[in-house]
Scaffold this motif. Structure first.
Motif, PDB file in Angstrom:
ATOM      1  N   SER A  92     -16.420  25.563  -0.561  1.00  0.00           N
ATOM      2  CA  SER A  92     -17.398  26.352  -0.058  1.00  0.00           C
ATOM      3  C   SER A  92     -18.821  25.690  -0.783  1.00  0.00           C
ATOM      4  N   LYS A  93     -18.461  24.911  -1.827  1.00  0.00           N
ATOM      5  CA  LYS A  93     -19.687  24.525  -2.376  1.00  0.00           C
ATOM      6  C   LYS A  93     -19.488  22.907  -2.357  1.00  0.00           C
ATOM      7  N   THR A  94     -20.587  22.266  -2.780  1.00  0.00           N
ATOM      8  CA  THR A  94     -20.560  20.711  -2.688  1.00  0.00           C
ATOM      9  C   THR A  94     -21.057  20.363  -4.023  1.00  0.00           C
ATOM     10  N   GLU A  95     -20.449  18.841  -4.246  1.00  0.00           N
ATOM     11  CA  GLU A  95     -20.906  18.231  -5.549  1.00  0.00           C
ATOM     12  C   GLU A  95     -21.320  16.995  -5.245  1.00  0.00           C
ATOM     13  N   THR A  96     -22.367  16.483  -6.124  1.00  0.00           N
ATOM     14  CA  THR A  96     -22.632  15.164  -6.057  1.00  0.00           C
ATOM     15  C   THR A  96     -21.805  14.003  -6.884  1.00  0.00           C
ATOM     16  N   VAL A  97     -21.304  12.977  -6.222  1.00  0.00           N
ATOM     17  CA  VAL A  97     -20.650  12.019  -7.070  1.00  0.00           C
ATOM     18  C   VAL A  97     -20.978  10.849  -6.705  1.00  0.00           C
ATOM     19  N   ILE A  98     -20.765   9.649  -7.718  1.00  0.00           N
ATOM     20  CA  ILE A  98     -21.549   8.201  -7.541  1.00  0.00           C
ATOM     21  C   ILE A  98     -20.016   7.534  -6.993  1.00  0.00           C
ATOM     22  N   ARG A  99     -20.516   6.658  -6.098  1.00  0.00           N
ATOM     23  CA  ARG A  99     -19.346   5.652  -5.279  1.00  0.00           C
ATOM     24  C   ARG A  99     -20.256   4.496  -5.233  1.00  0.00           C
ATOM     25  N   ASN A 100     -19.511   3.379  -5.104  1.00  0.00           N
ATOM     26  CA  ASN A 100     -19.962   2.001  -4.879  1.00  0.00           C
ATOM     27  C   ASN A 100     -20.574   2.028  -3.310  1.00  0.00           C
ATOM     28  N   GLN A 101     -21.343   1.323  -3.020  1.00  0.00           N
ATOM     29  CA  GLN A 101     -21.940   1.289  -1.717  1.00  0.00           C
ATOM     30  C   GLN A 101     -21.251   1.112  -0.530  1.00  0.00           C
ATOM     31  N   SER A 102     -20.280   0.216  -0.788  1.00  0.00           N
ATOM     32  CA  SER A 102     -18.980  -0.114   0.184  1.00  0.00           C
ATOM     33  C   SER A 102     -17.822  -0.925  -0.370  1.00  0.00           C
ATOM     34  N   THR A 103     -16.753  -0.788   0.290  1.00  0.00           N
ATOM     35  CA  THR A 103     -15.778  -1.552   0.057  1.00  0.00           C
ATOM     36  C   THR A 103     -15.198  -2.326   1.327  1.00  0.00           C
ATOM     37  N   LEU A 104     -14.515  -3.504   1.059  1.00  0.00           N
ATOM     38  CA  LEU A 104     -13.952  -4.216   2.131  1.00  0.00           C
ATOM     39  C   LEU A 104     -12.368  -4.515   1.549  1.00  0.00           C
ATOM     40  N   HIS A 154       0.713  -1.256   0.113  1.00  0.00           N
ATOM     41  CA  HIS A 154       0.001  -0.198   0.103  1.00  0.00           C
ATOM     42  C   HIS A 154       0.879   1.277  -0.013  1.00  0.00           C
ATOM     43  N   ARG A 155       0.262   2.274  -0.743  1.00  0.00           N
ATOM     44  CA  ARG A 155       1.165   3.446  -0.617  1.00  0.00           C
ATOM     45  C   ARG A 155       1.470   4.165   0.609  1.00  0.00           C
ATOM     46  N   GLU A 156       0.411   3.747   1.414  1.00  0.00           N
ATOM     47  CA  GLU A 156       0.931   4.224   3.192  1.00  0.00           C
ATOM     48  C   GLU A 156       1.618   3.591   3.890  1.00  0.00           C
ATOM     49  N   GLY A 157       1.984   2.409   3.285  1.00  0.00           N
ATOM     50  CA  GLY A 157       2.901   1.272   4.097  1.00  0.00           C
ATOM     51  C   GLY A 157       2.064   0.059   4.213  1.00  0.00           C
ATOM     52  N   GLY A 158       2.607  -0.976   4.819  1.00  0.00           N
ATOM     53  CA  GLY A 158       1.680  -2.258   4.721  1.00  0.00           C
ATOM     54  C   GLY A 158       1.366  -2.715   3.506  1.00  0.00           C
ATOM     55  N   TYR A 159       0.533  -3.778   3.620  1.00  0.00           N
ATOM     56  CA  TYR A 159       0.134  -4.704   2.492  1.00  0.00           C
ATOM     57  C   TYR A 159      -1.454  -4.555   2.489  1.00  0.00           C
ATOM     58  N   PHE A 160      -2.000  -4.576   1.240  1.00  0.00           N
ATOM     59  CA  PHE A 160      -3.598  -4.718   1.087  1.00  0.00           C
ATOM     60  C   PHE A 160      -4.065  -5.400   0.193  1.00  0.00           C
ATOM     61  N   LYS A 161      -5.328  -5.789   0.343  1.00  0.00           N
ATOM     62  CA  LYS A 161      -5.990  -6.180  -0.957  1.00  0.00           C
ATOM     63  C   LYS A 161      -7.378  -5.984  -0.628  1.00  0.00           C
ATOM     64  N   GLU A 162      -8.139  -5.190  -1.799  1.00  0.00           N
ATOM     65  CA  GLU A 162      -9.597  -5.009  -1.749  1.00  0.00           C
ATOM     66  C   GLU A 162     -10.362  -6.430  -2.131  1.00  0.00           C
ATOM     67  N   THR A 163     -11.091  -6.886  -1.064  1.00  0.00           N
ATOM     68  CA  THR A 163     -11.702  -8.289  -1.061  1.00  0.00           C
ATOM     69  C   THR A 163     -13.153  -8.119  -1.552  1.00  0.00           C
ATOM     70  N   ASP A 164     -13.754  -6.972  -1.655  1.00  0.00           N
ATOM     71  CA  ASP A 164     -15.166  -6.781  -2.161  1.00  0.00           C
ATOM     72  C   ASP A 164     -15.329  -5.308  -2.258  1.00  0.00           C
ATOM     73  N   ARG A 165     -16.233  -5.135  -3.408  1.00  0.00           N
ATOM     74  CA  ARG A 165     -16.756  -3.780  -3.730  1.00  0.00           C
ATOM     75  C   ARG A 165     -18.118  -3.941  -4.037  1.00  0.00           C
ATOM     76  N   SER A 166     -18.949  -3.290  -3.525  1.00  0.00           N
ATOM     77  CA  SER A 166     -20.368  -3.411  -3.788  1.00  0.00           C
ATOM     78  C   SER A 166     -20.724  -3.240  -5.097  1.00  0.00           C
ATOM     79  N   PRO A 167     -21.505  -3.929  -6.018  1.00  0.00           N
ATOM     80  CA  PRO A 167     -21.767  -3.609  -7.343  1.00  0.00           C
ATOM     81  C   PRO A 167     -22.765  -2.605  -7.311  1.00  0.00           C
TER      82      PRO A 167
END
Ligand code: GUN
Length: 201
Positions: free
Chosen positions: A69-81, A42-55
């Motif tokens: 000062s302004k907000t915007e609305t973006v689309i994301r997957n519901q969760s990751t693990l 991982h770029r922050e140090g340590g090791y990782f693997k994404e094991t789930d990303r909600s479709p």
């Protein structure tokens, strides 16, 4: 009992020698796990693997890039693990923050977390399964709070720390920020505390 980190017992920040001077490589058993599970650095140090990303996806309202000062609305997957692993050769996860809160669940080993709040407050606590000495095994880090972690020696998991992290909405680099070294740390916590925490910046 709560997973609110404010309620976790405070721990002194005293990293052992292999945190300051990492080992050349992981112990064989951790090396095997990294290989078998195909964990990557991982770029922050340590090791990782994404094991789930909600479709499924959801909308996230966040400060606009360039004009917070302004907000915007973006689309994301519901969760990751993810699995996240610290090892004696990569014993530190350096300070970074996410706009979303992150749920952490301990799997094996021991470690220590250090949180830096926007107002300069510093909170540090141990993670492990020995709750009688104040270790916690689940912890939720609020959005917007800088987080770093480092290994605590342990026999149970070959001096490693293995956790799971769940992010809702799911992880996106756009929501993630690394601390800009010791300089940024100094502006938040002042020079004295920044010197103590510099190994995590
Ligand atoms: N890709 C790079 N870093 C991360 C992370 O922390 N979580 C997830 N899900 N993906 C990543």
């Amino acid at each position: 009992m709560s997973a609110n980190v404010q309620e976790a017992a405070d721990a002194a920040i005293e990293p052992v020698s292999f945190v300051r001077v990492p080992a050349p490589e992981p112990p064989t058993s951790l090396q095997q796990l990294i290989h078998d599970w195909q964990l990557i650095k991982h770029r922050e140090g340590g090791y990782f693997k994404e094991t789930d990303r909600s479709p499924s996806t959801m909308e996230l309202e966040k400060p606009q890039k360039g004009d917070s000062s302004k907000t915007e609305t973006v689309i994301r997957n519901q969760s990751t693990l993810i699995y996240y692993l610290l090892t004696p050769d990569s014993p530190i996860g350096k300070f970074h923050k996410n706009i979303n809160r992150i749920t952490h669940i301990l799997q094996r080993g021991k470690g220590q977390y250090v949180l830096v709040y926007p107002d300069g407050q510093v909170k540090s606590f141990r993670v492990g399964f020995d709750y009688k000495i104040g270790e916690v095994s689940q912890w939720v880090v609020p959005g917007g709070v800088f987080k770093a972690s480092f290994l605590v020696p342990n026999e149970e998991f070959h001096n490693g720390l293995l956790i799971s992290e769940v992010v809702v909405p799911g992880f996106d680099f756009e929501d993630h920020t690394f601390m800009k070294g010791e300089d940024e740390l100094k502006t938040i916590v002042g020079p004295e505390k920044a010197a103590e925490l510099a190994f995590l910046a």
